[in-house]
Design an enzyme around this catalytic site. Structure first.
Site, PDB file in Angstrom:
ATOM      1  NE  ARG A   1      86.407  70.948 -40.007  1.00  0.00           N
ATOM      2  CZ  ARG A   1      86.694  70.096 -38.908  1.00  0.00           C
ATOM      3  NH1 ARG A   1      86.938  70.468 -37.961  1.00  0.00           N
ATOM      4  NH2 ARG A   1      86.497  68.726 -39.277  1.00  0.00           N
TER       5      ARG A   1
ATOM      6  CD  GLU B   1      85.109  59.317 -41.173  1.00  0.00           C
ATOM      7  OE1 GLU B   1      85.543  60.422 -41.159  1.00  0.00           O
ATOM      8  OE2 GLU B   1      83.679  59.290 -41.319  1.00  0.00           O
TER       9      GLU B   1
END
Length: 197
Positions: free
Chosen positions: A78, A115
């Site tokens: 993105r 993460e």
């Protein structure tokens, strides 16, 4: 028109863009639980980018405080979308920072922790000379900061310097801002249009 008036007009445009971008994010952002794995709360900004007002205001808002930039580095995927538009608005080029294995050799590559796993980012090591360039790194979401730091390390390997990181949304509880400050230093600015506090 004097430069003082020009700067004030530019600041007004940016403040208005930030206000409109935040409204579009609040209206269109989609939260997806347990994606891409259980326990992760995925913040999907795709519907925001599909909205005309949302996209245009985000692009303008991401240019906030940007001056003296030579190149925008958009992070896969993105970051490509918004990074290219930000580069166009700033009048500079765009460098696609790709996920590992997507570019032909030779490449500069950096492995890093996400993460929810590990990742690798790469940029071309030939065909593009960015040495000495001042870089703005652009991405959609700042979480733990690992991706932004890895992209910055890539720029350093190529002889460029990152002077700023701009993101649409910061997930404040995940510590990305502190990681960027700790690993890239206080001179690298961080601009997030909105955060999840």
């Amino acid at each position: 028109m004097s430069s003082g008036h020009a700067n004030a007009a530019s600041d007004d445009i940016t403040r208005d863009a930030i206000r409109r971008a935040r409204a579009a994010i609040a209206e269109h952002e989609r939260t997806v639980p347990d994606f891409p794995k259980p326990g992760i709360l995925f913040r999907d900004l795709t519907p925001v980018l599909a909205d005309t007002v949302g996209f245009s205001s985000i692009v303008t808002a991401l240019t906030h405080g940007c001056s003296g930039i030579d190149l925008v580095a958009g992070i896969d995927a993105r970051g490509f979308l918004v990074g290219g538009a930000v580069a166009q608005e700033l009048g500079v080029g765009i460098l696609a920072v790709r996920k590992g294995g997507k570019l032909p050799p030779p490449v500069y590559g950096v492995d890093y922790d996400l993460e929810y796993g590990q990742g690798r980012l790469e940029i071309p090591a030939s065909g593009i000379d960015i040495s000495g360039s001042r870089i703005l790194v652009v991405d959609d979401v700042l979480a733990t900061g690992g991706t932004a730091v890895a992209a910055s390390k890539l720029m350093d390997l190529a002889g460029a310097s990152v002077v700023g990181v701009a993101v649409i949304m910061e997930l404040a509880d995940l510590g990305g801002r502190a990681k960027i400050a700790g690993e890239l230093g206080p001179d690298v600015s961080l601009h997030a249009i909105t955060d999840d506090r």
